[in-house]
Write a protein that holds these residues in place. Structure first.
Motif: not given
Length: 601
Positions: A526-530, A562-568, A587-589
């Motif tokens: 349930g987390k909104v991430i972008g 699926r999430v594979t990384s977090i980037e700037c 910012w992060l995406v």
């Protein structure tokens, strides 16, 4: 002498040559090529060359650059210029005040080559006295022309060391989109005839440490003894590799639980022929509890999240070097000096070495001129990758996924021979030939640049699943949700919490006529991430357009990535100011991978 290996006579002959010497070195897989290259650099430094501006190391692949940079740090060669051809070309264009953001990689290579070959030689290359080129067998077309232009522009006083192995040349397919049709073989011949390169060969092997991997060395030597292999003459070579491959094989990758859960300090790569196989294999591993990373192509590598951590609360102005260095030291200790150099290289203003212009850094990073040290590292104990993206890397174990019968990768020709050889030679200890469980691979098409998995229904063939791409994420501006709390989204973006989680997308709001919708990204928790980019909405509508749906109807959503990384992400300071995230322009995406299905309206 370098600490990791003791160089043999053939390697010392390369490493200890004079700075002005010109060498082409045949270096097979596992022959200590990276250590020889670094030993060569150390000799050049001992002979008085400055590693920061008189020596340049260029490599075709990001993986090879990673390996060189990692070992360079061990050998106290901080400051050495180590770049991929693509990032080097981008830096040349930035120096010449060219806007590179909208250009393809190949277009940037061609533009940079034109500047190098012009009468006004770019300042960045004027002081170079020795250039080292790695993975020369993969230099074809426009990139090969860039090398020739560099050597020609710098004249007879330039020395160079070019290393490569024709049996590992797996990028000839790039000639299809290249203006130049120069092959790697023709490049190597020009180095010898037009530039006087002396051909040398390395003798000793270092990567293989078990009887099985050492046996592959003999197989490679036997293939090389067959001479130049065309498509019709490669059958014998394929037989040699297949006989070796079949010695240790399994009917399903899931039978290899030991390799899929490597011991501490060990690594395993599951190597595939196509990105569709990577997507299916990754999905299978997540479903069976094997955490891993999917290695992406170089064009998809973006700025590491630690850059955001350093700059997120800074203003859009110039800071003293000590201010930035103190932040780096607090976060990264002894690595701070190396990271400062990478940030300054990206910012590009070396006339003001004791300061850093934050907005200029953000804009430069947006242009994709990113030093490797600043990018996300696709490293983990278990990696899933195409063979091409694993080029230049080595692993404790390799699980080689046999190409599906009847697929182009299963054909027996020179190109598939080299791909198979490269895959098998990535291992230090164990090589296992394996397969995906039956019926996982469906009919799929990747000709449009995005894999589409087919199915059949009442109205005939349709797209059942669609590949989610790096560019499907909105990284032009931070996501600003309806409740106005952009920082809450940023706080959700922690890779340790998100890696491998299934993500769904739903319409941000019902679009007005003529408006392109965005899809809000939500995890299984349930987390909104972008949110997605506008181009993604078009792709989703186009590829899931059934005959029974209205043409003006946008799909309600999707699931399966699926999430594979977090980037700037980086951009103009106004982008972060407007959303209450400060004025750094950073910012992060999230980045996602996988095959998605449309959810019903």
């Amino acid at each position: 002498m370098l600490a990791e290996i003791e160089l043999d006579e053939s390697q010392r002959a390369v490493a200890e040559a004079e700075p002005e010497d010109r060498l082409f070195v045949t270096a097979a897989a596992g022959q200590g090529k990276t250590e020889v290259l670094l030993a060569r650099v150390k000799t050049l430094v001992e002979d008085g060359l400055n590693p920061a501006d008189e020596i340049l190391v260029l490599s075709f692949s990001r993986a090879a650059v990673e390996a060189v940079r990692k070992r360079a740090r061990v050998h106290d060669l901080d400051g050495l210029q180590i770049r991929t051809f693509d990032s080097f070309a981008a830096q040349i264009l930035i120096d010449m005040d060219e806007d590179t953001l909208g250009d393809s990689f190949d277009a940037r290579i061609r533009k940079a080559t034109e500047y190098i070959a012009s009468e006004e030689t770019p300042d960045r290359i004027l002081h170079l006295k020795h250039i080292l080129v790695d993975e020369a067998q993969d230099l074809v077309g426009d990139r090969a022309e860039l090398v020739l232009a560099l050597f020609a522009a710098l004249g007879e006083d330039l020395g160079f060391t070019v290393l490569g192995d024709p049996l590992q040349g797996i990028y000839d397919f790039q000639l299809e989109e290249s203006d130049s049709k120069l092959t790697s073989g023709e490049l190597i011949e020009k180095l010898k005839t037009d530039f006087g390169a002396d051909h040398q060969k390395l003798a000793r092997h270092y990567r293989a440490v078990t009887d099985r991997t050492r046996e592959l060395i003999s197989v490679g030597d036997e293939i090389r003894s067959l001479g130049e292999l065309d498509d019709s003459g490669s059958e014998t070579a394929h037989s040699l590799l297949d006989d070796f491959r079949r010695q240790v094989s399994s009917t399903s990758v899931l039978n290899e639980s030991g390799a899929l859960s490597p011991n501490a300090g060990e690594t395993t790569a599951l190597l595939c022929s196509t990105n569709y196989e990577v997507l299916i294999a990754s999905e299978l591993l997540w479903q069976n509890g094997y955490p891993h990373l999917v290695r992406r192509k170089a064009q998809d590598m973006s700025v590491a999240p630690w850059v955001h951590q350093v700059f997120k609360d800074l203003e859009d102005r110039t800071y003293d070097a000590d201010d930035i260095k103190s932040r780096l030291t607090a976060l990264f200790g002894d690595s701070a000096a190396d990271l400062w150099l990478a940030l300054k290289t990206a910012e590009g203003n070396f006339t003001a070495y004791n300061s850093l212009n934050v907005p200029q850094l953000s804009q430069r990073l947006r242009s994709r001129s990113i030093p490797l040290t600043l990018t996300v590292a696709d490293t983990a104990s278990l990696i899933v990758s195409t063979v091409h993206r694993a080029k230049g890397l080595e692993f404790t174990n390799v699980l080689y996924l046999q190409p599906e019968f009847g697929s182009p990768a299963a054909e027996q020709n020179a190109a598939t021979l080299k791909q198979k050889y490269v895959a098998l030679t990535r291992a230090r200890e164990e090589i296992i030939s394996t397969k995906l469980p039956k019926k996982l691979l469906q009919r799929a098409d990747g000709s449009t640049g995005r894999w589409l998995e087919k199915a059949y229904g009442k109205y005939g063939a349709y797209n059942a699943r669609m590949e989610f791409l790096n560019s499907d994420i909105d990284d032009v501006s931070p996501y600003y949700p309806e409740d106005g709390d952009a920082q809450a989204i940023q706080d959700n973006l922690v890779l340790e919490d998100l890696l491998g989680q299934v993500v769904s997308g739903s319409l941000q709001s019902e679009p007005e006529p003529g408006e392109v919708p965005r899809y809000v990204l939500t995890t299984s928790e349930g987390k909104v991430i972008g949110r997605t980019s506008p181009s993604f909405a078009y792709a989703l509508k186009k590829n899931f357009a059934f005959k029974t749906h209205r043409r003006d109807e946008w799909p309600a959503g999707f699931t399966g990535a699926r999430v594979t990384s977090i980037e700037c992400a980086t951009g103009h300071p106004e982008e972060t100011k407007l959303t209450g995230l400060g004025s750094s322009g950073m910012w992060l995406v999230p980045r996602l991978t996988g095959l998605i299905t449309r959810t019903k309206n």
